[in-house]
Design an enzyme around this catalytic site. Structure first.
Site, mmCIF file in Angstrom:
data_model
loop_
_atom_site.group_PDB
_atom_site.id
_atom_site.type_symbol
_atom_site.label_atom_id
_atom_site.label_comp_id
_atom_site.label_asym_id
_atom_site.label_seq_id
_atom_site.Cartn_x
_atom_site.Cartn_y
_atom_site.Cartn_z
ATOM 1 C CG HIS A 65 -63.667 70.176 87.031
ATOM 2 N ND1 HIS A 65 -63.433 70.891 85.588
ATOM 3 C CD2 HIS A 65 -62.230 69.305 87.113
ATOM 4 C CE1 HIS A 65 -62.085 70.309 84.658
ATOM 5 N NE2 HIS A 65 -61.246 69.586 85.702
ATOM 6 C CB SER B 101 -70.797 69.347 88.832
ATOM 7 O OG SER B 101 -69.693 68.794 89.901
ATOM 8 C CG HIS C 31 -64.412 36.057 92.242
ATOM 9 N ND1 HIS C 31 -64.637 34.174 92.408
ATOM 10 C CD2 HIS C 31 -66.144 36.257 92.944
ATOM 11 C CE1 HIS C 31 -65.407 33.992 92.624
ATOM 12 N NE2 HIS C 31 -66.533 35.090 93.251
ATOM 13 C CB SER D 218 -68.319 38.965 96.759
ATOM 14 O OG SER D 218 -69.726 38.871 96.560
#
Length: 897
Positions: A452, A454, A594, A596
């Site tokens: 595509h 853009s 988690h 970070s």
């Protein structure tokens, strides 16, 4: 530049859009009914595009006017409506009642889709009794959805101007030649594959535009258009043209670029009035000598002199494809199913493999200055190129198109990698990119494949390692520092997720310089992210190397701190007490659930979070100096530039032969993508009509690897005939960044918190110039000039006078590059040998008079200035032209043309 607004309004006889009608009664809001003219090509909210469900309401207003003021409406001679209107069908049934109608515009293209492209109107046909408009001379049906040419048009006996461009027409009717009074016909950007023989019967046709269609051959009857002055056949699929074109004795401009031409007849060179023959970007391997030697012929982008490929050659290979080389003034090219290789003047390359575009497709391109409001860089990103926009947006190619983008090579690629980033219309994402170096020029290019088109740009980012984490677990380590590892145990996730890892190393010397503490040490900063918002089901094990100089043997655990940062680096929390740290001789190991940012520090400081924030922000800043130099030949030309500290000496050395000025400013610190302004003060001013001028100040955006440089002309409103003017230029921040180091913030407090630096500027005593006390042009007398055209912007006599003041001793070089002969230059110099100003004026205005009818004269002037080393004047001309374009577009909108 000439503002056309008043001229057009007078020509059309239009008053205010909300003014009074012909009888003095108020016209409907947003419409314009004045005498015999009616403009209803409007939207409910002015000229701003509106959602399709609302659409324009011009047809509704027309129906109201027809019902309430029929006596006036049936007398209308000039009518404009939008074909995006949902009531268009009802309106078309009434139009045949307007027996006096001379001009009708039913254009689409006002509404835009999500990618910013024009949406075509809903018009697909015209009513049969449309041919009863016996007085109609001008009909514009552009930007609609016509797939078949309406036969009723052939019954308009007075039609002279017809526009059906930007439709879907595949053929013209066989009896098209019955439009015997037609002088102008445009069918550009349709799907025409052939032309009827009767087109040769248009005896009075002067302008014919059939560009950007699918024409494969031309009927020989085209040679019967003896009054044709301009013929545009560019962007088609022509492999040859008939010899009969040599019969077009009135032809001035013939456009054949971007076709598949293998040969051209030598007889074209004999056309007596031909001033432009554009054969660029074809397949010509040989051109008749008569044509190749003609000064008005353009041949760039043809494989001239190359041998034909052997029959055994692989036609699908890149080597056998058509190659297009586009000049600096071009902004589009055509791709066919055969594929092609394209080279832009700025160095960008494309490869369209065979079959990528099943049908001929026109590609439009432009490069844009990066705007930080739109181009959002991530922390530690470095911008390496301007923004490349490719249209049409959203079109999917059948095969991947390859793009090569040149970029400013960063000083070092250690810990960094170059990627092409693309904008989807809502967010930026990185493409899989390969970095290459050209053999001859040694320039670096970034290479990617896309389906595509853009927006694209090149950035340098921290090296990014990524992997998929399945339920079975996996291992991810850094390619920058293999000692950094992240281990995902089995059962860590229920669904596969993607994880990314980046590392920012900080040397002990950098930390010592920023913190002024020789005892501070830090491991590489680890940045972890994932595509899921859900925490891991089991702890993830992270291994970091101990800070430099620290081992498991000499480790003082009280001085070791594990910091956890947010994704913007704004806050750093000490989580040492919240995790279990294990140590080996070289590494620290801990577990988290988690992701970070994690940073391991070794220091005696207590508030380590604040120190880490200060170091992190300083690592994002660049030390720069400002320079302000004046051209030696013309002190009114000032060069302003923001230069990274390590580049100052090379830049000054490069400029010292042509410029002089004060020493660079003191060092200041700036962020990548930060805005700043330059303001001239103490009796010095600039042209406030520049597009980059905001409240009298020049706007800049600092990008460390792009040129933050502008050349402008300054003047002084005070009388300089008696003495010089000692002024200054000051640099200011656009705004205080949201988060900056404490020491930098401390320096920016108070009323001058945005001030960065000030440098002196001195304008010498002004000697009398032409036009002062001695009559305009020092005795020269020239008729008024308007070089160029309304759409591209004019250069007026006043503009040329302004340009002439800047030329100086370069006038002979500029004259030769403009096409004047050496004998002409010698004669001008001899005739005006006592006055440099008269030499410049004579050269410049003599050229202007000779080329006033040439539509490309302005671009030739810009090219000549660049070739003469006067980029400053070229930039000034381009600025004048751009302002002219803006005023023209605004005037067109105001009067509804």
């Amino acid at each position: 530049p000439v503002d056309e607004t008043q001229k057009m309004a007078e020509l059309l006889g239009l008053g205010d859009e909300c003014g009074e009608g012909a009888s003095g009664a108020p016209a409907l809001a947003g419409s314009c009914l004045a005498d015999n003219r009616l403009n209803l090509d409007v939207y409910p909210d002015g000229w701003r595009p509106v959602p399709p469900r609302f659409g324009p309401d011009g047809c509704r207003r027309f129906l109201q006017l027809f019902e309430g003021r029929r006596g006036e409406v049936v007398q209308v001679e000039f009518l404009r409506l939008s074909s995006n209107d949902r009531l268009l069908g009802t309106t078309l049934g009434i139009l045949p009642h307007l027996k006096h109608l001379k001009s009708l515009v039913l254009k689409g293209g006002h509404a835009r889709d999500e990618f910013g492209s024009c949406q075509h109107g809903s018009l697909t046909s015209l009513p049969p009794d449309f041919g009863n408009l016996r007085c109609l001379t001008h009909l514009d049906l552009s930007f609609n959805s016509l797939s078949t040419f309406p036969s009723c048009i052939l019954h308009l006996p007075s039609l002279r101007v017809l526009l059906v461009s930007h439709n879907s027409l595949v053929a013209l009717p066989e009896d098209f030649g019955s439009l015997s009074k037609l002088t102008f016909f445009s069918a550009m950007k349709n799907q025409l594959k052939d032309l009827p023989q009767s087109i040769g019967e248009l005896a009075v046709l002067q302008d014919l535009d059939l560009s950007e269609n699918a024409l494969e051959f031309l009927p020989k009857e085209v040679g019967n258009l003896h009054n044709c002055t301009e013929l545009d056949l560019s962007g088609n699929r022509l492999s040859s043209i008939p010899d009969s074109l040599a019969n077009l004795k009135s032809l001035r401009r013939l456009h054949l670029h971007s076709n598949l031409l293998l040969t051209v007849p030598a007889s074209l060179a004999s056309l007596p009035n031909l001033s432009r023959l554009d054969l660029q970007n074809n397949c010509l391997r040989a051109v008749p000598p008569e044509i190749q030697s003609s000064p008005f012929v353009r041949l760039r982008g043809n494989p001239l002199g190359e041998t034909e490929p052997s029959p055994q050659a692989d036609e699908s290979s890149a080597g056998g494809l058509r190659r297009l080389f586009l000049a600096s003034g071009e902004d589009s090219f055509t791709v066919t199913s055969e594929g092609c290789k394209v080279v832009l003047a700025c160095g960008i390359h494309f490869y369209f493999p065979p079959g990528a575009a099943p049908d001929p497709l026109r590609i439009y391109f432009r490069t844009l200055a990066p705007d930080p409001q739109w181009v959002k860089l991530r922390h530690h990103d470095v911008l390496l190129s301007r923004v490349l926009e490719l249209q049409p947006h959203g079109v999917k190619f059948q095969q991947e198109v390859q793009i090569w983008m040149p970029y400013a090579s960063p000083q070092t690629l250690h810990q960094r990698e170059v990627v092409i980033r693309t904008f989807s219309g809502q967010s930026w994402s990185d493409l899989r990119t390969r970095v290459e170096q050209k053999r001859k020029s040694k320039k670096h290019v970034a290479h990617c494949n896309v389906l595509h088109f853009s927006w694209f740009l090149v950035v340098s980012r921290l090296v990014q390692n990524e992997c998929k984490v399945p339920t079975e677990g996996t291992l991810l380590f850094s390619s920058v520092d293999p000692n950094i590892k992240v281990t995902f145990p089995p059962g860590v996730t229920e669904e596969t997720r993607s994880v990314k890892l980046q590392v920012l190393s900080v040397s002990a010397e950098e930390i010592e310089e920023i913190t002024a503490d020789a005892g501070c040490r830090a491991s590489p900063l680890l940045c972890l992210s994932q595509d899921s918002l859900v925490d891991f089901l089991r702890p993830v094990r992270i291994q970091l190397p101990l800070p430099p100089g620290v081992t498991g043997l000499n480790l003082d655990r009280s001085r070791l701190h594990l910091l956890h940062g947010d994704l913007e680096g704004q806050t750093w929390d000490d989580i040492t007490s919240q995790v279990v740290l294990e140590f080996t001789h070289l590494y620290a190991v801990f577990e988290v659930t988690h992701f970070s940012w994690y940073w391991l520090w070794y220091t005696t400081k207590t508030y380590i979070g604040g120190i880490a924030k200060k170091v992190y922000e300083r690592l994002r800043m660049y030390q720069v100096n400002f320079i302000a130099l004046q051209r030696k030949k013309d002190p009114e030309q000032v060069l302003l530039q923001c230069v990274p500290k390590h580049k100052v000496d090379p830049v000054l050395k490069k400029l010292q032969d042509r410029y002089r000025g004060p020493e660079p400013s003191d060092m200041v610190e700036m962020f990548e993508g930060e805005q700043f302004f330059a303001a001239f003060e103490r009796g010095i001013s600039i042209d406030m009509d520049r597009p980059d001028c905001v409240d009298g100040r020049l706007s800049f955006i600092f990008y460390s690897h792009l040129k933050n440089m502008k050349e402008i002309y300054v003047t002084s409103p005070v009388d300089r005939k008696g003495q010089a003017v000692k002024g200054q230029v000051s640099f200011y921040r656009g705004a205080v960044p949201e988060s900056i180091p404490e020491d930098a913030s401390r320096r920016r407090k108070g009323p001058d918190s945005l001030w960065l630096a000030t440098l002196p500027i001195k304008l010498p005593r002004l000697k009398p110039r032409w036009g002062e006390n001695s009559g305009l042009l020092n005795g020269f007398s020239f008729p008024p000039l308007n070089l160029g055209n309304a759409e591209t912007g004019y250069l007026t006599q006043a503009n040329l006078l302004s340009i002439a003041r800047r030329v100086g001793a370069d006038w002979q070089t500029i004259g030769l590059n403009l096409g004047l002969t050496y004998q002409q230059i010698e004669r001008i110099g001899y005739n005006n040998r006592e006055d440099l100003d008269k030499q410049i004026l004579d050269m410049l205005f003599s050229w202007a008079q000779q080329n006033s009818e040439d539509p490309d004269c302005v671009s030739k002037l810009i090219t000549a200035m660049k070739e003469s080393g006067r980029q400053d004047i070229a930039d000034e001309v381009e600025t004048i032209i751009e302002l002219g374009r803006q005023k023209y577009r605004e005037s067109i909108r105001r009067v509804g043309l």
